[in-house]
Design a protein around this motif. Structure first.
Motif, PDB file in Angstrom:
ATOM      1  N   PHE A 118       0.798  -1.221   0.000  1.00  0.00           N
ATOM      2  CA  PHE A 118       0.000   0.000   0.000  1.00  0.00           C
ATOM      3  C   PHE A 118       0.831   1.272   0.000  1.00  0.00           C
ATOM      4  CE2 PHE A 118      -2.907  -3.137   1.788  1.00  0.00           C
ATOM      5  CZ  PHE A 118      -4.033  -2.906   1.027  1.00  0.00           C
ATOM      6  N   GLY A 119       2.114   1.165   0.327  1.00  0.00           N
ATOM      7  CA  GLY A 119       2.960   2.351   0.401  1.00  0.00           C
ATOM      8  C   GLY A 119       2.838   3.020   1.754  1.00  0.00           C
ATOM      9  N   THR A 120       3.302   4.236   1.829  1.00  0.00           N
ATOM     10  CA  THR A 120       3.364   4.963   3.093  1.00  0.00           C
ATOM     11  C   THR A 120       1.974   5.220   3.660  1.00  0.00           C
ATOM     12  OG1 THR A 120       5.420   5.982   2.406  1.00  0.00           O
ATOM     13  CG2 THR A 120       4.249   7.046   4.212  1.00  0.00           C
ATOM     14  N   LEU A 121       1.847   4.991   4.943  1.00  0.00           N
ATOM     15  CA  LEU A 121       0.600   5.172   5.665  1.00  0.00           C
ATOM     16  C   LEU A 121       0.237   6.648   5.754  1.00  0.00           C
ATOM     17  CD1 LEU A 121      -1.596   4.002   7.652  1.00  0.00           C
ATOM     18  CD2 LEU A 121       0.058   4.416   9.450  1.00  0.00           C
ATOM     19  N   ASP A 122      -1.025   6.944   5.542  1.00  0.00           N
ATOM     20  CA  ASP A 122      -1.539   8.294   5.745  1.00  0.00           C
ATOM     21  C   ASP A 122      -2.232   8.299   7.107  1.00  0.00           C
ATOM     22  OD1 ASP A 122      -2.766  10.760   5.779  1.00  0.00           O
ATOM     23  OD2 ASP A 122      -3.864  10.471   3.906  1.00  0.00           O
ATOM     24  N   PRO A 123      -1.562   8.859   8.130  1.00  0.00           N
ATOM     25  CA  PRO A 123      -2.123   8.804   9.491  1.00  0.00           C
ATOM     26  C   PRO A 123      -3.511   9.421   9.613  1.00  0.00           C
ATOM     27  CG  PRO A 123       0.130   9.631   9.525  1.00  0.00           C
ATOM     28  CD  PRO A 123      -0.297   9.542   8.089  1.00  0.00           C
ATOM     29  N   SER A 124      -3.858  10.343   8.744  1.00  0.00           N
ATOM     30  CA  SER A 124      -5.179  10.965   8.841  1.00  0.00           C
ATOM     31  C   SER A 124      -6.296  10.000   8.455  1.00  0.00           C
ATOM     32  CB  SER A 124      -5.243  12.208   7.954  1.00  0.00           C
ATOM     33  OG  SER A 124      -5.178  11.849   6.585  1.00  0.00           O
ATOM     34  N   LYS A 125      -5.943   8.874   7.829  1.00  0.00           N
ATOM     35  CA  LYS A 125      -6.957   7.906   7.407  1.00  0.00           C
ATOM     36  C   LYS A 125      -6.999   6.681   8.306  1.00  0.00           C
ATOM     37  CE  LYS A 125      -6.823   9.307   2.617  1.00  0.00           C
ATOM     38  NZ  LYS A 125      -6.588   8.920   1.236  1.00  0.00           N
ATOM     39  N   THR A 126      -6.403   6.793   9.482  1.00  0.00           N
ATOM     40  CA  THR A 126      -6.392   5.656  10.392  1.00  0.00           C
ATOM     41  C   THR A 126      -7.240   5.929  11.615  1.00  0.00           C
ATOM     42  OG1 THR A 126      -4.451   6.434  11.589  1.00  0.00           O
ATOM     43  CG2 THR A 126      -4.059   5.003   9.693  1.00  0.00           C
ATOM     44  N   SER A 127      -7.663   4.852  12.199  1.00  0.00           N
ATOM     45  CA  SER A 127      -8.419   4.931  13.443  1.00  0.00           C
ATOM     46  C   SER A 127      -7.618   4.228  14.517  1.00  0.00           C
ATOM     47  CB  SER A 127      -9.771   4.251  13.268  1.00  0.00           C
ATOM     48  OG  SER A 127     -10.388   4.094  14.517  1.00  0.00           O
ATOM     49  N   THR A 128      -7.368   4.897  15.627  1.00  0.00           N
ATOM     50  CA  THR A 128      -6.601   4.275  16.695  1.00  0.00           C
ATOM     51  C   THR A 128      -7.459   4.070  17.937  1.00  0.00           C
ATOM     52  OG1 THR A 128      -5.808   6.442  17.373  1.00  0.00           O
ATOM     53  CG2 THR A 128      -4.397   5.174  15.897  1.00  0.00           C
ATOM     54  N   TYR A 129      -8.730   3.773  17.733  1.00  0.00           N
ATOM     55  CA  TYR A 129      -9.621   3.560  18.862  1.00  0.00           C
ATOM     56  C   TYR A 129      -9.349   2.229  19.551  1.00  0.00           C
ATOM     57  CZ  TYR A 129     -12.199   7.506  17.022  1.00  0.00           C
ATOM     58  OH  TYR A 129     -12.545   8.748  16.578  1.00  0.00           O
ATOM     59  N   HIS A 130      -8.857   1.263  18.819  1.00  0.00           N
ATOM     60  CA  HIS A 130      -8.565  -0.037  19.393  1.00  0.00           C
ATOM     61  C   HIS A 130      -7.062  -0.160  19.587  1.00  0.00           C
ATOM     62  CE1 HIS A 130     -12.683  -1.241  18.733  1.00  0.00           C
ATOM     63  NE2 HIS A 130     -12.578  -0.818  17.485  1.00  0.00           N
ATOM     64  N   LEU A 131      -6.667  -0.678  20.721  1.00  0.00           N
ATOM     65  CA  LEU A 131      -5.249  -0.794  21.050  1.00  0.00           C
ATOM     66  C   LEU A 131      -4.508  -1.623  20.005  1.00  0.00           C
ATOM     67  CD1 LEU A 131      -3.047  -0.087  23.048  1.00  0.00           C
ATOM     68  CD2 LEU A 131      -3.654  -2.138  24.342  1.00  0.00           C
ATOM     69  N   ARG A 132      -5.117  -2.717  19.565  1.00  0.00           N
ATOM     70  CA  ARG A 132      -4.479  -3.564  18.552  1.00  0.00           C
ATOM     71  C   ARG A 132      -4.207  -2.770  17.279  1.00  0.00           C
ATOM     72  NH1 ARG A 132      -7.755  -7.476  15.304  1.00  0.00           N
ATOM     73  NH2 ARG A 132      -6.309  -8.017  13.689  1.00  0.00           N
ATOM     74  N   ASP A 133      -5.173  -1.992  16.843  1.00  0.00           N
ATOM     75  CA  ASP A 133      -4.996  -1.184  15.637  1.00  0.00           C
ATOM     76  C   ASP A 133      -3.920  -0.122  15.843  1.00  0.00           C
ATOM     77  OD1 ASP A 133      -6.965  -2.636  14.363  1.00  0.00           O
ATOM     78  OD2 ASP A 133      -8.551  -1.182  14.809  1.00  0.00           O
ATOM     79  N   ALA A 134      -3.824   0.412  17.035  1.00  0.00           N
ATOM     80  CA  ALA A 134      -2.800   1.416  17.329  1.00  0.00           C
ATOM     81  C   ALA A 134      -1.407   0.812  17.208  1.00  0.00           C
ATOM     82  CB  ALA A 134      -3.011   2.005  18.724  1.00  0.00           C
ATOM     83  N   PHE A 135      -1.228  -0.405  17.695  1.00  0.00           N
ATOM     84  CA  PHE A 135       0.070  -1.069  17.569  1.00  0.00           C
ATOM     85  C   PHE A 135       0.406  -1.337  16.106  1.00  0.00           C
ATOM     86  CE2 PHE A 135      -0.450  -2.296  22.107  1.00  0.00           C
ATOM     87  CZ  PHE A 135       0.789  -1.868  22.555  1.00  0.00           C
ATOM     88  N   LYS A 136      -0.586  -1.780  15.339  1.00  0.00           N
ATOM     89  CA  LYS A 136      -0.365  -2.053  13.920  1.00  0.00           C
ATOM     90  C   LYS A 136      -0.024  -0.766  13.173  1.00  0.00           C
ATOM     91  CE  LYS A 136      -3.345  -5.001  12.064  1.00  0.00           C
ATOM     92  NZ  LYS A 136      -4.618  -5.690  11.786  1.00  0.00           N
TER      93      LYS A 136
END
Length: 90
Positions: free
Chosen positions: A42-60
């Motif tokens: 997917f290339g470089t992550l765009d942090p504005s399009k992520t959700s960090t509500y779940h701890l697991r997702d935040a680690f990923k």
């Protein structure tokens, strides 16, 4: 080495990873593989399009962000190396 060779090797490594049991891999290794795979595909992550509500997702998300400086090809090479190293341990 051509891009096709790299892509073929990457697809083979992904197939090898699919055969591995996640339970047998430490979580830090799982996160590293996840990050390499995401960066490679997917290339470089765009942090504005992520959700960090779940701890697991935040680690990923964090794991992916830590390698965002890598090119897609570099991430593929590192993913391949990591999978081959894991396969050789068995």
């Amino acid at each position: 080495m051509t891009a096709k060779d790299l892509n073929t090797r990457f697809e083979e490594a992904v197939a090898m990873a699919d055969e591995m049991s996640q339970a047998s891999l430490p979580q830090d290794v799982q996160l590293r593989l996840y990050a390499y795979y995401k960066q490679a595909t997917f290339g470089t992550l765009d942090p504005s399009k992520t959700s960090t509500y779940h701890l697991r997702d935040a680690f990923k998300t964090n794991a992916w962000m830590q390698i965002s400086h890598l090119s897609s090809d570099e991430a593929k090479e590192l993913y391949i190396e990591a999978i081959l190293a894991l396969a050789n341990k068995k």
